[in-house]
Design a protein around this motif. Structure first.
Motif, PDB file in Angstrom:
ATOM      1  N   MET A  42      36.626 -10.002 -18.764  1.00  0.00           N
ATOM      2  CA  MET A  42      35.579 -10.575 -19.606  1.00  0.00           C
ATOM      3  C   MET A  42      34.384 -10.976 -18.738  1.00  0.00           C
ATOM      4  O   MET A  42      34.553 -11.474 -17.633  1.00  0.00           O
ATOM      5  CB  MET A  42      36.115 -11.800 -20.351  1.00  0.00           C
ATOM      6  N   HIS A  43      33.200 -10.735 -19.255  1.00  0.00           N
ATOM      7  CA  HIS A  43      31.976 -11.050 -18.511  1.00  0.00           C
ATOM      8  C   HIS A  43      31.161 -12.085 -19.297  1.00  0.00           C
ATOM      9  O   HIS A  43      31.041 -12.006 -20.520  1.00  0.00           O
ATOM     10  CB  HIS A  43      31.148  -9.787 -18.287  1.00  0.00           C
ATOM     11  N   HIS A  44      30.609 -13.022 -18.567  1.00  0.00           N
ATOM     12  CA  HIS A  44      29.838 -14.105 -19.184  1.00  0.00           C
ATOM     13  C   HIS A  44      28.386 -14.019 -18.728  1.00  0.00           C
ATOM     14  O   HIS A  44      28.106 -13.784 -17.552  1.00  0.00           O
ATOM     15  CB  HIS A  44      30.429 -15.466 -18.805  1.00  0.00           C
ATOM     16  N   TYR A  45      27.474 -14.211 -19.678  1.00  0.00           N
ATOM     17  CA  TYR A  45      26.042 -14.168 -19.385  1.00  0.00           C
ATOM     18  C   TYR A  45      25.371 -15.418 -19.938  1.00  0.00           C
ATOM     19  O   TYR A  45      25.652 -15.835 -21.067  1.00  0.00           O
ATOM     20  CB  TYR A  45      25.387 -12.932 -20.008  1.00  0.00           C
ATOM     21  N   HIS A  46      24.508 -15.989 -19.149  1.00  0.00           N
ATOM     22  CA  HIS A  46      23.675 -17.105 -19.590  1.00  0.00           C
ATOM     23  C   HIS A  46      22.223 -16.661 -19.430  1.00  0.00           C
ATOM     24  O   HIS A  46      21.783 -16.337 -18.326  1.00  0.00           O
ATOM     25  CB  HIS A  46      23.945 -18.365 -18.766  1.00  0.00           C
ATOM     26  N   PHE A  47      21.487 -16.614 -20.522  1.00  0.00           N
ATOM     27  CA  PHE A  47      20.167 -15.999 -20.493  1.00  0.00           C
ATOM     28  C   PHE A  47      19.149 -16.841 -21.253  1.00  0.00           C
ATOM     29  O   PHE A  47      19.499 -17.734 -22.028  1.00  0.00           O
ATOM     30  CB  PHE A  47      20.221 -14.586 -21.094  1.00  0.00           C
ATOM     31  N   GLN A  48      17.897 -16.503 -21.032  1.00  0.00           N
ATOM     32  CA  GLN A  48      16.799 -17.078 -21.796  1.00  0.00           C
ATOM     33  C   GLN A  48      16.356 -16.064 -22.843  1.00  0.00           C
ATOM     34  O   GLN A  48      16.347 -14.864 -22.595  1.00  0.00           O
ATOM     35  CB  GLN A  48      15.625 -17.426 -20.889  1.00  0.00           C
ATOM     36  N   TYR A  49      16.007 -16.565 -24.007  1.00  0.00           N
ATOM     37  CA  TYR A  49      15.453 -15.711 -25.055  1.00  0.00           C
ATOM     38  C   TYR A  49      14.338 -16.490 -25.737  1.00  0.00           C
ATOM     39  O   TYR A  49      14.096 -17.657 -25.417  1.00  0.00           O
ATOM     40  CB  TYR A  49      16.532 -15.303 -26.060  1.00  0.00           C
ATOM     41  N   TYR A  50      13.634 -15.834 -26.635  1.00  0.00           N
ATOM     42  CA  TYR A  50      12.535 -16.533 -27.291  1.00  0.00           C
ATOM     43  C   TYR A  50      12.780 -16.635 -28.792  1.00  0.00           C
ATOM     44  O   TYR A  50      13.366 -15.752 -29.414  1.00  0.00           O
ATOM     45  CB  TYR A  50      11.189 -15.852 -27.013  1.00  0.00           C
TER      46      TYR A  50
ATOM     47  N   VAL B 152      29.803  -0.739 -22.501  1.00  0.00           N
ATOM     48  CA  VAL B 152      31.096  -1.091 -23.081  1.00  0.00           C
ATOM     49  C   VAL B 152      31.289  -0.386 -24.423  1.00  0.00           C
ATOM     50  O   VAL B 152      32.387   0.111 -24.735  1.00  0.00           O
ATOM     51  CB  VAL B 152      31.219  -2.618 -23.240  1.00  0.00           C
ATOM     52  N   LEU B 153      30.242  -0.313 -25.230  1.00  0.00           N
ATOM     53  CA  LEU B 153      30.341   0.353 -26.529  1.00  0.00           C
ATOM     54  C   LEU B 153      30.559   1.856 -26.379  1.00  0.00           C
ATOM     55  O   LEU B 153      31.251   2.463 -27.211  1.00  0.00           O
ATOM     56  CB  LEU B 153      29.076   0.091 -27.358  1.00  0.00           C
ATOM     57  N   ILE B 154      29.978   2.459 -25.357  1.00  0.00           N
ATOM     58  CA  ILE B 154      30.214   3.891 -25.125  1.00  0.00           C
ATOM     59  C   ILE B 154      31.710   4.136 -24.906  1.00  0.00           C
ATOM     60  O   ILE B 154      32.299   5.067 -25.470  1.00  0.00           O
ATOM     61  CB  ILE B 154      29.399   4.382 -23.914  1.00  0.00           C
ATOM     62  N   VAL B 155      32.331   3.309 -24.078  1.00  0.00           N
ATOM     63  CA  VAL B 155      33.767   3.435 -23.807  1.00  0.00           C
ATOM     64  C   VAL B 155      34.571   3.146 -25.069  1.00  0.00           C
ATOM     65  O   VAL B 155      35.536   3.857 -25.394  1.00  0.00           O
ATOM     66  CB  VAL B 155      34.179   2.491 -22.661  1.00  0.00           C
TER      67      VAL B 155
ATOM     68  N   LEU C 273      31.349 -10.936 -23.088  1.00  0.00           N
ATOM     69  CA  LEU C 273      31.538  -9.533 -23.433  1.00  0.00           C
ATOM     70  C   LEU C 273      32.905  -9.062 -22.950  1.00  0.00           C
ATOM     71  O   LEU C 273      33.219  -9.135 -21.764  1.00  0.00           O
ATOM     72  CB  LEU C 273      30.431  -8.686 -22.789  1.00  0.00           C
ATOM     73  N   GLY C 274      33.729  -8.615 -23.907  1.00  0.00           N
ATOM     74  CA  GLY C 274      35.035  -8.059 -23.589  1.00  0.00           C
ATOM     75  C   GLY C 274      35.064  -6.574 -23.891  1.00  0.00           C
ATOM     76  O   GLY C 274      34.045  -5.965 -24.228  1.00  0.00           O
ATOM     77  N   ASP C 275      36.234  -5.979 -23.830  1.00  0.00           N
ATOM     78  CA  ASP C 275      36.358  -4.539 -24.065  1.00  0.00           C
ATOM     79  C   ASP C 275      36.146  -4.156 -25.519  1.00  0.00           C
ATOM     80  O   ASP C 275      35.753  -3.025 -25.805  1.00  0.00           O
ATOM     81  CB  ASP C 275      37.745  -4.048 -23.617  1.00  0.00           C
TER      82      ASP C 275
END
Length: 229
Positions: A1-9, A140-143, A71-73
């Motif tokens: 599992m991957h973790h992301y912390h981001f800025q958005y508007y 990930v969606l391609i896989v 994001l997981g598989d």
């Protein structure tokens, strides 16, 4: 599992701020036009441009929000603005990623619930982490799509639609025609012409950049799903 912390508007906050900048600009123009001191004066131009610019840079931090994603598989969790979506890919009907000075991700669900749309734009903040999330999400969606019958459909990016190409061609022809007619009649080109020219060139560049992103996606498909043909 991957973790992301981001800025958005926040789109609502961005529209509100842009409307405020427009009001300030029009007010500055009204003030300048009503004062003889500013007639044909460079300070008039500086005032009309500086007022909304200062407002924008002084308030743009209010547009930026903090979000996170896991994001997981076969699932993605996105938490933004008090809304958290835990999405199993099986429940995801389609998605679209638009790249333009950042990235915008739009998710459409099979059960008809409201779409989820989130974007990060370099005008307001650093979109790098959100772009990395979008790129990984797509891989990930391609896989995931390799082994399922109900595939998640990838929608064509906005800038690469055929009607966008037609629109750009029409605008380009209009700009060229204005230039040719003005030169033929000995007229001086107005500032509006250069504004339109820069706008058209900007959109052509954005379309080119989106095309390069599309090529990268196609290469990822060939790499991760070589039998997709």
């Amino acid at each position: 599992m991957h973790h992301y912390h981001f800025q958005y508007y926040s789109q609502r906050a961005a529209l509100t701020m842009m409307a405020g900048c427009l009001v300030v600009f029009l007010a500055a123009v009204f003030i300048v036009m009503g004062q003889s001191f500013f007639e044909k004066n460079i300070f008039a131009l500086l005032l009309t441009v500086a007022a909304p610019t200062l407002l924008f840079y002084g308030q743009r931090h209010r547009v930026v929000k903090e979000g996170e994603a896991e994001l997981g598989d076969n699932f993605v969790r996105i938490a933004i603005q008090g809304r958290e979506e835990n999405v199993n890919f099986f429940d995801l009907k389609s998605y679209r990623i638009d790249h333009h000075n950042g990235a915008t991700l739009t998710l459409h669900f099979r059960d008809g619930r409201s779409k989820l749309k989130v974007g990060a734009n370099g005008i307001y903040s650093d979109p790098g982490e959100f772009e990395r999330f979008c790129n990984h999400f797509e891989r990930v969606l391609i896989v995931y799509n390799r082994d399922v019958a109900n595939k998640v459909v990838r929608r064509t990016p906005f800038l690469l639609h055929s009607y966008m190409l037609l629109w750009l061609v029409v605008l380009s022809v209009a700009v060229i025609a204005e230039f040719v007619v003005s030169m033929g009649n000995g007229r001086v080109l107005k500032g509006s012409f250069y504004t339109m020219l820069l706008t058209v060139l900007g959109f052509w560049w954005a379309r080119y950049a989106a095309g390069e992103k599309e090529k990268r996606y196609r290469r990822a498909v060939d790499e991760l799903d070589p039998v997709h043909h």
